[in-house]
Scaffold this motif. Sequence first.
Motif, mmCIF file in Angstrom:
data_model
loop_
_atom_site.group_PDB
_atom_site.id
_atom_site.type_symbol
_atom_site.label_atom_id
_atom_site.label_comp_id
_atom_site.label_asym_id
_atom_site.label_seq_id
_atom_site.Cartn_x
_atom_site.Cartn_y
_atom_site.Cartn_z
ATOM 1 N N GLY A 116 23.606 -5.489 28.994
ATOM 2 C CA GLY A 116 22.374 -6.553 28.906
ATOM 3 C C GLY A 116 21.678 -5.698 27.568
ATOM 4 O O GLY A 116 21.682 -4.762 27.195
ATOM 5 N N THR A 117 20.480 -6.489 27.267
ATOM 6 C CA THR A 117 19.645 -5.764 26.268
ATOM 7 C C THR A 117 19.054 -4.535 26.823
ATOM 8 O O THR A 117 18.637 -4.315 28.016
ATOM 9 C CB THR A 117 18.489 -6.691 26.020
ATOM 10 O OG1 THR A 117 17.696 -6.282 24.698
ATOM 11 C CG2 THR A 117 17.475 -7.225 27.235
ATOM 12 N N GLY A 118 18.681 -3.618 25.851
ATOM 13 C CA GLY A 118 18.256 -2.242 26.305
ATOM 14 C C GLY A 118 16.565 -2.717 26.203
ATOM 15 O O GLY A 118 16.173 -3.622 25.825
ATOM 16 N N SER A 119 15.799 -1.494 27.012
ATOM 17 C CA SER A 119 14.392 -1.370 26.897
ATOM 18 C C SER A 119 14.162 -0.080 27.449
ATOM 19 O O SER A 119 15.041 0.294 28.028
ATOM 20 C CB SER A 119 13.848 -2.764 27.409
ATOM 21 O OG SER A 119 14.099 -2.628 29.006
ATOM 22 N N GLY A 120 12.805 0.094 27.458
ATOM 23 C CA GLY A 120 12.414 1.146 28.150
ATOM 24 C C GLY A 120 11.318 2.114 27.373
ATOM 25 O O GLY A 120 10.908 2.054 26.421
ATOM 26 N N CYS A 121 10.732 3.189 28.113
ATOM 27 C CA CYS A 121 9.837 3.956 27.521
ATOM 28 C C CYS A 121 10.440 5.233 26.939
ATOM 29 O O CYS A 121 11.379 5.896 27.726
ATOM 30 C CB CYS A 121 8.757 4.400 28.760
ATOM 31 S SG CYS A 121 7.369 5.344 28.031
ATOM 32 N N SER A 122 10.354 5.446 25.897
ATOM 33 C CA SER A 122 10.900 6.755 25.156
ATOM 34 C C SER A 122 10.435 8.075 25.830
ATOM 35 O O SER A 122 9.416 8.301 26.086
ATOM 36 C CB SER A 122 10.492 6.561 23.629
ATOM 37 O OG SER A 122 11.063 7.871 23.017
ATOM 38 N N SER A 123 11.293 9.120 25.814
ATOM 39 C CA SER A 123 11.199 10.124 26.539
ATOM 40 C C SER A 123 10.628 11.012 25.140
ATOM 41 O O SER A 123 9.945 12.192 25.508
ATOM 42 C CB SER A 123 12.342 10.872 27.064
ATOM 43 O OG SER A 123 12.799 9.945 28.059
ATOM 44 N N TYR A 124 10.866 10.964 23.921
ATOM 45 C CA TYR A 124 10.350 11.822 22.803
ATOM 46 C C TYR A 124 9.461 11.303 21.924
ATOM 47 O O TYR A 124 8.593 11.967 21.421
ATOM 48 C CB TYR A 124 11.517 12.347 22.273
ATOM 49 C CG TYR A 124 12.384 13.090 23.279
ATOM 50 C CD1 TYR A 124 12.383 14.349 23.501
ATOM 51 C CD2 TYR A 124 13.626 12.480 23.561
ATOM 52 C CE1 TYR A 124 13.199 14.748 24.305
ATOM 53 C CE2 TYR A 124 14.460 12.889 24.445
ATOM 54 C CZ TYR A 124 14.120 14.295 24.934
ATOM 55 O OH TYR A 124 15.090 14.969 25.800
ATOM 56 N N ASP A 125 9.637 9.912 21.394
ATOM 57 C CA ASP A 125 8.776 9.515 20.422
ATOM 58 C C ASP A 125 7.501 8.978 20.610
ATOM 59 O O ASP A 125 7.144 8.287 21.828
ATOM 60 C CB ASP A 125 9.516 8.264 19.840
ATOM 61 C CG ASP A 125 10.550 8.572 18.632
ATOM 62 O OD1 ASP A 125 10.305 8.492 17.269
ATOM 63 O OD2 ASP A 125 11.919 9.097 18.904
ATOM 64 N N ALA A 126 6.772 9.505 19.841
ATOM 65 C CA ALA A 126 5.075 9.058 19.961
ATOM 66 C C ALA A 126 4.959 7.512 19.893
ATOM 67 O O ALA A 126 5.763 6.712 18.942
ATOM 68 C CB ALA A 126 4.262 9.563 19.049
ATOM 69 N N LYS A 127 3.925 7.038 20.441
ATOM 70 C CA LYS A 127 3.557 5.660 20.720
ATOM 71 C C LYS A 127 2.774 5.338 19.340
ATOM 72 O O LYS A 127 1.868 5.865 18.773
ATOM 73 C CB LYS A 127 2.685 5.354 21.744
ATOM 74 C CG LYS A 127 2.540 4.008 22.102
ATOM 75 C CD LYS A 127 1.638 4.005 23.417
ATOM 76 C CE LYS A 127 2.050 2.420 23.845
ATOM 77 N NZ LYS A 127 3.295 2.152 24.501
#
Length: 435
Positions: free
Chosen positions: A303-314
């Motif tokens: 299915g589609t991906g999603s989520g909170c990155s572990s490395y990239d700044a917001k």
Amino acid sequence: MRSTPPARPSTRSSRRRIGAAAAATAALVFAGFGTAVQADAAPSASSKVTYTATPCATPKHTGELACNSYRVTGGLTAYQKQQAAKTGITPKAADASTPSGYSPTNLRSAYGLTSAAASNGSGETIAIVDAYNDPNAESDLATYRSYYGLSACTTANGCFKKVSQTGSTTSLPSSDSGWAEEISLDLDMASAICPNCNILLVEATSATMANLGTAVNEAVTLGAKFVSNSYGGSESSSDTSYDSSYFNHTGVAITVSAGDSGYGAEYPAASRYVTSVGGTKLSTSSTTRGWTETVWKTSSTEGTGSGCSSYDAKPSWQTDTSCTKRMISDVSAVADPATGVSVYDSYGVTAGWYTFGGTSVSAPIIAGVYALAGTPASGTYPAQYPYDYAGTSSLNDVTSGNNGSCSVSYYCTATTGYDGPTGWGTPEGITAFAN
């Protein structure tokens, strides 16, 4: 029975967060033992949609990224069921002889783009970045455009250009049938949404981040203001350096598919400088819009991906509070193979029409919408534009469905307003994609 899923790599060697059942399913498919089956398809065996991950969805070599696409192999797609309802004649299962997926007209109708596609896009260039060479890219694109009544887009008339990651038109990468399918998909979707746009195909030497990133830079150097990327891999601590090396281009709309492995962050969708594009299931409805969408999910790992990155700044324009880093996605478009799109391809498969799904569909669609909206303002990051129109009628809010399990609900579950799987929603015209 599915095989035991491989352990997730601790390094970037695999690049894609393929993991779990997606990798196991791909292994079964390629070995000839089975196909992935759309979970909520109609129960009739004759109408059940079956599909396989395209060959480029499993990296060929260590360190390569994967494309994010699925090819329908059997059953009746949403488009075919619509046609059956209109004619009373049930079509045969998806094959290569006739289109069996959504057309350009369908897609423009679904996203309120009919008028803009007719009059906008002239002089704009959409760059498609993929790996390896598709020797039939131009001729296959010509077949697609001719069938659907779109104007010719060729090297001869200056509309189409194919180059290597160094800009060469003659010294191209080695050919690859799996990536050729991806290239056909991307070119056709850019054409479907923005038929008046020029198209620049930039082929990376291989599917490594270094080569694909170099191809992105070359696309920008050659003047493209819209760059579509339908590939991804596991996140790593190197991503922030890739951000600055390959994706930090102001005044350029760079779209990236969010991934096809269900809930979980991928890179480069996690880059703070790009528009990460999630995927939906797109169906006709009796609403005023005439269409309805839910989160694309076949299983917890498809299915589609999603989520909170572990490395990239917001990025500064992203304001959800539970994820302190970059959140995926920003916006979305159709990606479910069962409600997939028609594509013409002839290299490495039986020449003909195929139906494709995956967020490889949604990324070039959104690049096309940006192109219809006009050249981005210099010094701006177009990823911010949809956020300026959040919660307005310029975006179709997707409020149902999920792409897996997560500790924070909106990371994986659609809700009113922003959510990870679909971002702020899907296009309703071009307003939300203009500066």
